[in-house]
Design a protein around this motif. Structure first.
Motif, PDB file in Angstrom:
ATOM      1  N   ARG A   1     -40.261  63.945 -63.660  1.00 30.92           N
ATOM      2  CA  ARG A   1     -41.552  64.608 -63.456  1.00 30.92           C
ATOM      3  C   ARG A   1     -42.609  63.576 -63.112  1.00 30.92           C
ATOM      4  O   ARG A   1     -42.623  62.475 -63.665  1.00 30.92           O
TER       5      ARG A   1
ATOM      6  N   VAL B   1     -48.477  59.934 -65.246  1.00 32.60           N
ATOM      7  CA  VAL B   1     -47.287  59.881 -66.081  1.00 32.60           C
ATOM      8  C   VAL B   1     -46.052  59.954 -65.195  1.00 32.60           C
ATOM      9  O   VAL B   1     -45.828  60.947 -64.506  1.00 32.60           O
ATOM     10  N   VAL B   2     -45.266  58.883 -65.199  1.00 33.52           N
ATOM     11  CA  VAL B   2     -43.999  58.846 -64.463  1.00 33.52           C
ATOM     12  C   VAL B   2     -42.939  58.253 -65.390  1.00 33.52           C
ATOM     13  O   VAL B   2     -43.268  57.497 -66.306  1.00 33.52           O
TER      14      VAL B   2
ATOM     15  N   ASN C   1     -55.688  67.274 -61.671  1.00 28.70           N
ATOM     16  CA  ASN C   1     -54.580  67.639 -62.554  1.00 28.70           C
ATOM     17  C   ASN C   1     -53.495  68.353 -61.762  1.00 28.70           C
ATOM     18  O   ASN C   1     -53.784  69.315 -61.052  1.00 28.70           O
TER      19      ASN C   1
ATOM     20  N   SER D   1     -48.744  68.622 -61.777  1.00 31.59           N
ATOM     21  CA  SER D   1     -47.453  68.023 -62.104  1.00 31.59           C
ATOM     22  C   SER D   1     -46.435  68.497 -61.083  1.00 31.59           C
ATOM     23  O   SER D   1     -46.556  69.602 -60.538  1.00 31.59           O
TER      24      SER D   1
ATOM     25  N   SER E   1     -42.248  53.112 -63.335  1.00 32.85           N
ATOM     26  CA  SER E   1     -43.005  52.710 -62.150  1.00 32.85           C
ATOM     27  C   SER E   1     -42.088  52.373 -60.980  1.00 32.85           C
ATOM     28  O   SER E   1     -42.483  52.466 -59.811  1.00 32.85           O
TER      29      SER E   1
ATOM     30  N   LYS F   1     -54.910  59.656 -66.368  1.00 36.73           N
ATOM     31  CA  LYS F   1     -53.644  58.922 -66.395  1.00 36.73           C
ATOM     32  C   LYS F   1     -52.612  59.533 -65.454  1.00 36.73           C
ATOM     33  O   LYS F   1     -52.695  60.702 -65.070  1.00 36.73           O
TER      34      LYS F   1
END
Length: 205
Positions: free
Chosen positions: A2, A60-61, A22, A24, A64, A58
């Motif tokens: 995700r 989020v993964v 925002n 995802s 990297s 932020k």
């Protein structure tokens, strides 16, 4: 797998461009960023790619190293052949087989030609073929179809479709319909409000 963006703020040249972004994207999904020129799509992608820091929120993964980015520049070495360019990127990313990339972007007949002698569209195809040899699951793409004719756009769309079928993620800034099942996010509502600088007299009111 995700990619999640939480209340993200991004800047260009120190000036806030987008705020409160925002969204995802799950494995197997593609997301297209839209908005007028200068609205912040490129800045957002570059921030997601880690090329510049966010000024808030932020990203989020899972890792990297999961991300690969294709910007406006094709990122090819003109003195190397098509095959040598892909071999170079394959070695950098762990020795992936380049044959699927050559086939996927119809580059087999050009494999031994110096990259510097290619047309703009051929260079773009080579630049996009690099994505396939990285082995990275999250593709960030800034106007990937620039310089591509209709047939080449279809090749690109096929490569993205296969990437998604394999559990990958694609986030693209694009103005054209590539025939893909995508979710669209318009960045316009996230544009940062212009900062108003008070005049000298107002400072003493």
């Amino acid at each position: 797998m995700r990619l999640m963006v939480v209340d993200l703020g991004v800047s260009r040249g120190g000036v806030p461009v987008l705020e409160g972004v925002n969204f995802s994207v799950e494995a197997g999904e593609a997301l297209v960023l839209t908005g007028p020129n200068g609205s912040g799509k490129t800045t957002l992608l570059r921030t997601l790619a880690g090329l510049q820091p966010p000024h808030g929120g932020k990203i989020v993964v899972p890792d990297s190293e999961a991300i690969t980015y294709a910007g406006h520049a094709d990122g090819i070495k003109a003195v190397l052949s098509v095959r040598e360019n892909l071999d170079f990127w394959a070695r950098v990313h762990g020795g992936k087989d380049i044959a699927p990339a050559l086939d996927g972007f119809d580059l087999q007949a050009l494999a031994d030609r110096p990259a510097g002698s290619l047309s703009a569209g051929q260079k773009r195809r080579l630049g996009l073929a690099r994505l396939m040899v990285t082995g990275r699951p999250i593709w960030l793409l800034d106007e990937p179809t620039v310089s591509l004719d209709k047939a080449s756009v279809e090749l690109f769309a096929g490569a993205v479709r296969r990437h998604l079928e394999g559990g990958g993620i694609a986030v693209m800034a694009s103005h054209i319909d590539m025939g893909l099942d995508v979710r669209v996010v318009d960045v316009t509502p996230f544009r940062a409000r212009a900062q108003v600088t008070r005049t000298f007299d107002e400072a003493f009111l």
